[in-house]
Scaffold this motif. Structure first.
Motif, PDB file in Angstrom:
ATOM      1  N   UNK A  42      -8.064   6.931  37.430  1.00 52.56           N
ATOM      2  CA  UNK A  42      -7.577   6.881  37.064  1.00 52.56           C
ATOM      3  C   UNK A  42      -6.058   7.065  36.648  1.00 52.56           C
ATOM      4  N   UNK A  43      -5.402   6.260  35.483  1.00 55.07           N
ATOM      5  CA  UNK A  43      -4.344   6.015  34.840  1.00 55.07           C
ATOM      6  C   UNK A  43      -4.193   6.682  33.751  1.00 55.07           C
ATOM      7  N   UNK A  44      -1.921   7.052  33.869  1.00 56.08           N
ATOM      8  CA  UNK A  44      -1.592   7.880  32.243  1.00 56.08           C
ATOM      9  C   UNK A  44      -1.820   6.694  31.562  1.00 56.08           C
ATOM     10  N   UNK A  45      -1.764   6.413  30.299  1.00 56.41           N
ATOM     11  CA  UNK A  45      -1.046   5.383  29.422  1.00 56.41           C
ATOM     12  C   UNK A  45      -0.977   6.183  28.375  1.00 56.41           C
ATOM     13  N   UNK A  46      -0.068   7.892  28.059  1.00 61.53           N
ATOM     14  CA  UNK A  46      -0.441   7.751  26.891  1.00 61.53           C
ATOM     15  C   UNK A  46       0.645   7.154  25.558  1.00 61.53           C
ATOM     16  N   UNK A  47      -0.019   6.925  24.620  1.00 64.08           N
ATOM     17  CA  UNK A  47       0.207   6.332  23.542  1.00 64.08           C
ATOM     18  C   UNK A  47       0.570   4.964  23.373  1.00 64.08           C
ATOM     19  N   UNK A  48      -0.283   4.439  24.712  1.00 62.85           N
ATOM     20  CA  UNK A  48      -0.761   2.670  23.937  1.00 62.85           C
ATOM     21  C   UNK A  48      -2.022   2.830  23.938  1.00 62.85           C
ATOM     22  N   UNK A  49      -1.725   1.594  22.844  1.00 59.64           N
ATOM     23  CA  UNK A  49      -2.735   1.280  22.003  1.00 59.64           C
ATOM     24  C   UNK A  49      -4.364   0.573  22.902  1.00 59.64           C
ATOM     25  N   UNK A  50      -5.433   0.608  22.571  1.00 59.43           N
ATOM     26  CA  UNK A  50      -6.114   0.376  23.624  1.00 59.43           C
ATOM     27  C   UNK A  50      -6.801  -1.084  23.949  1.00 59.43           C
ATOM     28  N   UNK A  64      -3.637  -3.803  36.316  1.00 55.35           N
ATOM     29  CA  UNK A  64      -4.130  -3.311  34.604  1.00 55.35           C
ATOM     30  C   UNK A  64      -2.841  -3.718  34.228  1.00 55.35           C
ATOM     31  N   UNK A  65      -2.631  -3.413  32.909  1.00 53.99           N
ATOM     32  CA  UNK A  65      -0.775  -3.843  31.993  1.00 53.99           C
ATOM     33  C   UNK A  65      -1.905  -2.894  30.944  1.00 53.99           C
ATOM     34  N   UNK A  66      -0.804  -3.197  29.904  1.00 53.00           N
ATOM     35  CA  UNK A  66      -0.673  -2.354  28.663  1.00 53.00           C
ATOM     36  C   UNK A  66       0.369  -2.938  28.307  1.00 53.00           C
ATOM     37  N   UNK A  67       0.593  -2.428  27.111  1.00 57.14           N
ATOM     38  CA  UNK A  67       1.953  -1.792  25.724  1.00 57.14           C
ATOM     39  C   UNK A  67       1.866  -1.196  24.983  1.00 57.14           C
ATOM     40  N   UNK A  68       2.856  -0.584  24.834  1.00 54.50           N
ATOM     41  CA  UNK A  68       3.373   0.738  24.174  1.00 54.50           C
ATOM     42  C   UNK A  68       4.700   0.565  23.833  1.00 54.50           C
ATOM     43  N   UNK A  69       4.329   0.082  22.387  1.00 52.67           N
ATOM     44  CA  UNK A  69       5.396  -0.416  21.197  1.00 52.67           C
ATOM     45  C   UNK A  69       6.135   1.152  20.180  1.00 52.67           C
ATOM     46  N   UNK A  70       7.421   1.096  20.303  1.00 49.39           N
ATOM     47  CA  UNK A  70       7.869   2.148  19.708  1.00 49.39           C
ATOM     48  C   UNK A  70       7.359   1.790  17.869  1.00 49.39           C
ATOM     49  N   UNK A  71       7.274   3.159  17.198  1.00 49.57           N
ATOM     50  CA  UNK A  71       7.186   3.381  16.241  1.00 49.57           C
ATOM     51  C   UNK A  71       8.089   2.982  15.348  1.00 49.57           C
ATOM     52  N   UNK A  72       7.992   2.790  14.131  1.00 51.49           N
ATOM     53  CA  UNK A  72       9.346   2.889  13.298  1.00 51.49           C
ATOM     54  C   UNK A  72       9.120   2.882  12.090  1.00 51.49           C
ATOM     55  N   UNK A  73      10.612   3.532  11.570  1.00 53.37           N
ATOM     56  CA  UNK A  73      10.436   4.474  10.458  1.00 53.37           C
ATOM     57  C   UNK A  73      11.195   4.259  10.078  1.00 53.37           C
TER      58      UNK A  73
END
Length: 144
Positions: A42-50, A64-73
């Motif tokens: 089990x790997x924690x990947x909060x806020x990562x797009x599946x 395991x690779x993943x990408x988390x992008x910053x929300x832009x306002x």
């Protein structure tokens, strides 16, 4: 003129500098355990797009690779931005006792779960013990 020192402001300044200085892969905490005939990672990947999660196996290396992008306002002035964006990467040597063709993965509520089955040849099994003396006694009886 008296100068005041606020340790909390200084700590915030240092922490934000450390967070911004990290340009490599982000931390991906994991739990790994064996449950009967399979391993569970089990790997924690909060806020990562599946859709950005990539799990692959090459020989005995699980990646395991993943990408988390910053929300832009648009037009927003950030007051705090501590949640790190960027790439996540973890690699595990899985050994020869697993069934790499049977590995599966799912992503739910920010947690990636990878199920790694133990191969048949690595599962514990009972070995039957045969008595050689019993066979010799039968031969004696038949010959008499």
């Amino acid at each position: 003129m008296a100068m005041s020192f606020d340790p909390f402001s200084e700590l915030d300044r240092l922490a934000s500098g450390l967070l911004q200085a990290r340009s490599g892969p982000r931390v991906m905490p994991v739990d790994l355990y064996r449950d009967q005939d399979h391993y569970v990672l089990n790997a924690d990947l909060p806020g990562v797009d599946p859709g950005s999660v990539d799990v692959d196996v090459d020989g005995q290396l699980l990646t395991i690779r993943a990408q988390r992008t910053v929300g832009s306002a648009d037009g927003a002035k950030w007051l705090a931005q501590e949640r790190p964006a960027g790439s996540y990467l973890r690699q595990f040597s899985i050994g020869e006792g697993v069934d790499t063709a049977g590995i599966s993965a799912s992503y739910d509520n920010g947690v990636l779960s990878v199920i790694i089955p133990v191969s048949e040849k690595a599962k514990p099994r009972k070995i039957a013990v045969h008595s050689q003396n019993a066979g010799a006694e039968k031969q004696k009886t038949i010959a008499s």
